[in-house]
Design an enzyme around this catalytic site. Structure first.
Site, PDB file in Angstrom:
ATOM      1  N   ARG A  89      11.601  -5.093   5.407  1.00  0.00           N
ATOM      2  CA  ARG A  89      11.233  -3.700   5.132  1.00  0.00           C
ATOM      3  C   ARG A  89      12.071  -2.692   5.911  1.00  0.00           C
ATOM      4  NH1 ARG A  89       5.097  -1.744   5.507  1.00  0.00           N
ATOM      5  NH2 ARG A  89       5.232  -2.493   7.656  1.00  0.00           N
ATOM      6  N   ARG A  99      -0.004  -9.054  13.501  1.00  0.00           N
ATOM      7  CA  ARG A  99      -0.659  -8.091  12.614  1.00  0.00           C
ATOM      8  C   ARG A  99      -1.405  -8.809  11.496  1.00  0.00           C
ATOM      9  NH1 ARG A  99       4.382  -5.107  11.228  1.00  0.00           N
ATOM     10  NH2 ARG A  99       3.165  -4.016   9.661  1.00  0.00           N
ATOM     11  N   LYS A 103       0.842  -1.207   0.000  1.00  0.00           N
ATOM     12  CA  LYS A 103       0.000   0.000   0.000  1.00  0.00           C
ATOM     13  C   LYS A 103       0.876   1.256   0.000  1.00  0.00           C
ATOM     14  CE  LYS A 103      -2.118  -1.229   3.824  1.00  0.00           C
ATOM     15  NZ  LYS A 103      -1.393  -2.489   4.098  1.00  0.00           N
ATOM     16  N   ARG A 135      11.179  -0.828  11.450  1.00  0.00           N
ATOM     17  CA  ARG A 135      10.119  -0.577  12.430  1.00  0.00           C
ATOM     18  C   ARG A 135      10.118  -1.710  13.451  1.00  0.00           C
ATOM     19  NH1 ARG A 135       4.794   0.354   8.825  1.00  0.00           N
ATOM     20  NH2 ARG A 135       3.928  -0.755  10.600  1.00  0.00           N
ATOM     21  N   ARG A 180     -10.086   0.002   8.898  1.00  0.00           N
ATOM     22  CA  ARG A 180      -9.621  -1.367   9.121  1.00  0.00           C
ATOM     23  C   ARG A 180     -10.666  -2.187   9.853  1.00  0.00           C
ATOM     24  NH1 ARG A 180      -3.815  -0.026   8.941  1.00  0.00           N
ATOM     25  NH2 ARG A 180      -2.489  -1.816   9.333  1.00  0.00           N
TER      26      ARG A 180
END
Ligand code: ADP
Ligand code: ADP
Ligand code: ZN
Length: 215
Positions: free
Chosen positions: A126, A170, A14, A159, A89
């Protein structure tokens, strides 16, 4: 004018796709996760409320996130549309958004689909810009200069919630709470879907096609 919601599990791409869409359609990219991390970094009460949930990979309570996003949408840059990323969400968030938008509802909900196995690979690699939150990946989306953001020169970091255990939480939260939302938008005939498990450029082409945007 475009009022678009970006959906898809954590790691679907996204954030990666958002800047091109936002530029093309000339609407602001509004990412709930980015706003929450900014609040945390600034030490605001909202950031403090959200912090514990984010560390565990759980959703932040609806009232906190809804207030934050509806407030952001009143800013002048969102008067002619928006690209929402990571919000809504839950069904409660989607309903609150509909209510808040009134006669200017969401027009399209774009769902980026990616298998769980691929998500884990992406998230564990990431890297995110500390300054503008652009995502990178050493293999699939490397920065031009190692450790530095192409867009703003900011420092890239991992992160905390991109570490293995939290990543799994998640994805579970997504499957339990957010996946249901595609039905919500499907019933309103707003859902469009793309296969996100292809090269970044191919996904981008498919997204513009799905949204009916000329390239
Ligand atoms: P999201 O915002 O949906 O959580 P990101 O855009 O941050 O996802 O992407 C997650 C990770 O996967 C990042 O490291 C990004 O560089 C990488 N990535 C994004 N799109 C692709 C793709 N199509 N193929 C491979 N890696 C990708
Ligand atoms: P990703 O796209 O990788 O899932 P985000 O940056 O969108 O990650 O979200 C990071 C965290 O922020 C989530 O795990 C959750 O704790 C919180 N969060 C972001 N958006 C929402 C939302 N709409 N509702 C509840 N919590 C949210
Ligand atoms: Zn940056």
């Amino acid at each position: 004018m475009a009022r678009i919601v970006l959906m898809g599990p954590p790691g679907a791409g996204k954030g990666t796709q958002a800047s091109a869409i936002s530029k093309k359609l000339q609407v602001p990219h509004i990412a709930s996760g980015n706003l929450l991390r900014e609040h945390r970094a600034a030490g605001t009460p909202l950031g403090e409320q959200a912090s514990g949930y984010m560390d565990k990979g759980q959703l932040v309570p609806d009232d906190v996130v809804i207030g934050m996003i509806l407030d952001r949408l009143t800013k002048s840059d969102a008067a002619h549309g928006f690209l929402l990323d990571g919000f809504p969400r839950t069904i409660e968030q989607a309903t609150a958004l509909d209510k808040g938008l009134g006669s200017k509802p969401v027009e399209q909900a774009l769902n980026i689909k990616v298998s769980t196995e691929e998500l884990v690979k992406r998230l564990s690699g990431r890297l995110t810009c500390r300054n503008c939150q652009t995502p990178y990946h050493p293999i699939s989306a490397p920065p031009k200069v190692t450790g530095k953001c192409d867009r703003c020169g900011g420092e890239l970091y991992q992160r905390d919630d991109d570490k293995a255990e939290t990543v799994r939480n998640r994805i579970v939260a997504y499957d339990k709470q957010t996946a249901l939302l595609s039905d919500y938008y499907k019933k309103q005939h707003k859902l469009v879907e793309v296969n996100g498990e292809q090269g970044i450029d191919t996904v981008q082409v498919e997204i513009f096609k799905a949204l009916g945007v000329k390239q």
